[in-house]
Scaffold this active site. Structure first.
Site, mmCIF file in Angstrom:
data_model
loop_
_atom_site.group_PDB
_atom_site.id
_atom_site.type_symbol
_atom_site.label_atom_id
_atom_site.label_comp_id
_atom_site.label_asym_id
_atom_site.label_seq_id
_atom_site.Cartn_x
_atom_site.Cartn_y
_atom_site.Cartn_z
ATOM 1 C CG ASP A 75 -5.404 2.402 12.802
ATOM 2 O OD1 ASP A 75 -5.640 2.638 14.000
ATOM 3 O OD2 ASP A 75 -4.765 1.409 12.421
ATOM 4 N NE ARG A 91 -2.374 3.101 13.521
ATOM 5 C CZ ARG A 91 -1.495 2.201 13.121
ATOM 6 N NH1 ARG A 91 -0.212 2.355 13.412
ATOM 7 N NH2 ARG A 91 -1.880 1.135 12.440
ATOM 8 C CG ASP A 106 -2.057 -0.997 1.087
ATOM 9 O OD1 ASP A 106 -2.257 -1.545 -0.013
ATOM 10 O OD2 ASP A 106 -2.749 -1.236 2.093
ATOM 11 C CB SER A 137 -5.523 -6.857 8.306
ATOM 12 O OG SER A 137 -5.041 -5.543 8.512
#
Length: 321
Positions: A125, A96, A16, A176
């Protein structure tokens, strides 16, 4: 010639974000500076840095944020007893806001007009990054390629081939995952069905309890002002202590969490976590509080723990509310 604007991209080196480098250049005509952040996983950061330059980044920055992550995010959450919905030690959620802060700092240091992340439009996220970045730097533009482009994974692979982006995509995992020193999250694939027991190949840090040693193992943890400072009488720095407990607790099957979670985006999601050190340290910290706090203090602490966990989960650490 007018100098191109710059964007700082949170970069992992996977499909990605490699595609995102070239996609941003073609779609926005901006120069891309990549930022890779180590929060205790010790990946091959030099390989990731070289890959970023190969796919077209004008600069590829790598930051070791492990100590900052432990001192300013993990330990405060442990002291607060922050377990989201009583179960999740908030590993990804704690990471994050740190990534958001480092993106903003890097953008300002390099004169960038925007920051970018690889989140889709489906999960927590994207909210965490967007809220954190806009709170710290409302002037910065946010670009989210995976949320903006209309490509499937197979189409991303084709895009990479057309643009001479070399990336290993042959070992496709059905899951994932995200991990840092405090924990590992696993979702997708067979895990979508809450009736399905997680397959063993979903786990990486813990053994099945049925395969754990028959003999128990004892650990003695010393705390100072709510922060663990020593293990079995040996003083340790935070990252070293957490790594050792991840290893020792994980080999006894400690730290597996199977949780139906209420996401910030308003949906329920089945989440699997591995957090051996976090589970062990939270348990030890609670036991320490049980013999030191008064009943009113313990009742107050319960409410504070819930509120703190919600603030972390929703990435509101930088707000004034």
């Amino acid at each position: 010639m007018t100098e191109k604007q710059k964007v700082v991209l949170a970069y992992s080196g996977g499909l990605d974000t490699c595609v995102a480098v070239r996609w941003i250049q073609q779609t926005y005509d901006m120069d891309v500076v990549t930022l890779t952040i180590d929060m205790g996983t010790h990946e091959d950061l030099e390989t990731i840095r070289r890959r970023a330059l190969q796919v077209g980044a004008i600069k590829a920055l790598v930051v070791d944020a492990t100590d900052v992550f432990v001192d300013y995010f993990i330990w405060p959450a442990l002291r607060a007893g922050a377990l989201y919905e009583g179960a999740y030690p908030l590993a990804t959620a704690l990471g994050r806001p740190l990534v958001a802060k480092l993106l903003v700092d890097t953008a300002r240091r390099h004169g960038a007009a925007a920051v970018a992340h690889g989140c889709t439009g489906k999960g927590n996220d994207q909210v965490r990054f967007d809220v954190g970045i806009k709170t710290l730097a409302p002037e910065l533009r946010i670009i989210a390629p995976a949320r903006e482009w209309d490509m499937t994974r197979d189409e991303e692979i084709e895009y990479a081939a057309r643009n001479n982006i070399e990336i290993d995509v042959t070992r496709k995992s059905p899951y994932s995952t995200d991990e840092n020193l405090w924990g590992r999250s696993i979702e997708c694939g067979a895990l979508e069905d809450p009736w399905t027991e997680p397959p063993e190949d979903a786990y990486a840090w813990t053994v099945s309890p049925g395969q754990a040693p028959d003999e128990p193992e004892y650990v003695e943890i010393e705390f100072e002002r709510g922060i663990p400072t020593a293990l079995d009488g040996k003083e340790m720095k935070g990252p070293e202590l957490i790594q050792e407990l991840n290893r020792r607790a994980g080999r006894h099957g400690v730290g597996r969490i199977d949780h139906i979670e209420n996401r910030v985006v308003g949906i329920k999601s089945r989440e699997i976590y591995e957090a051996p050190a976090a589970v062990l340290l939270h348990a030890a910290h609670r036991e320490l509080e049980s013999i030191t706090l008064t009943r009113p203090a313990m009742r107050f602490k319960e409410s504070v723990s819930t509120a703190y966990a919600d603030v972390v989960y929703d990435c509101l650490l930088y707000t004034s509310d």
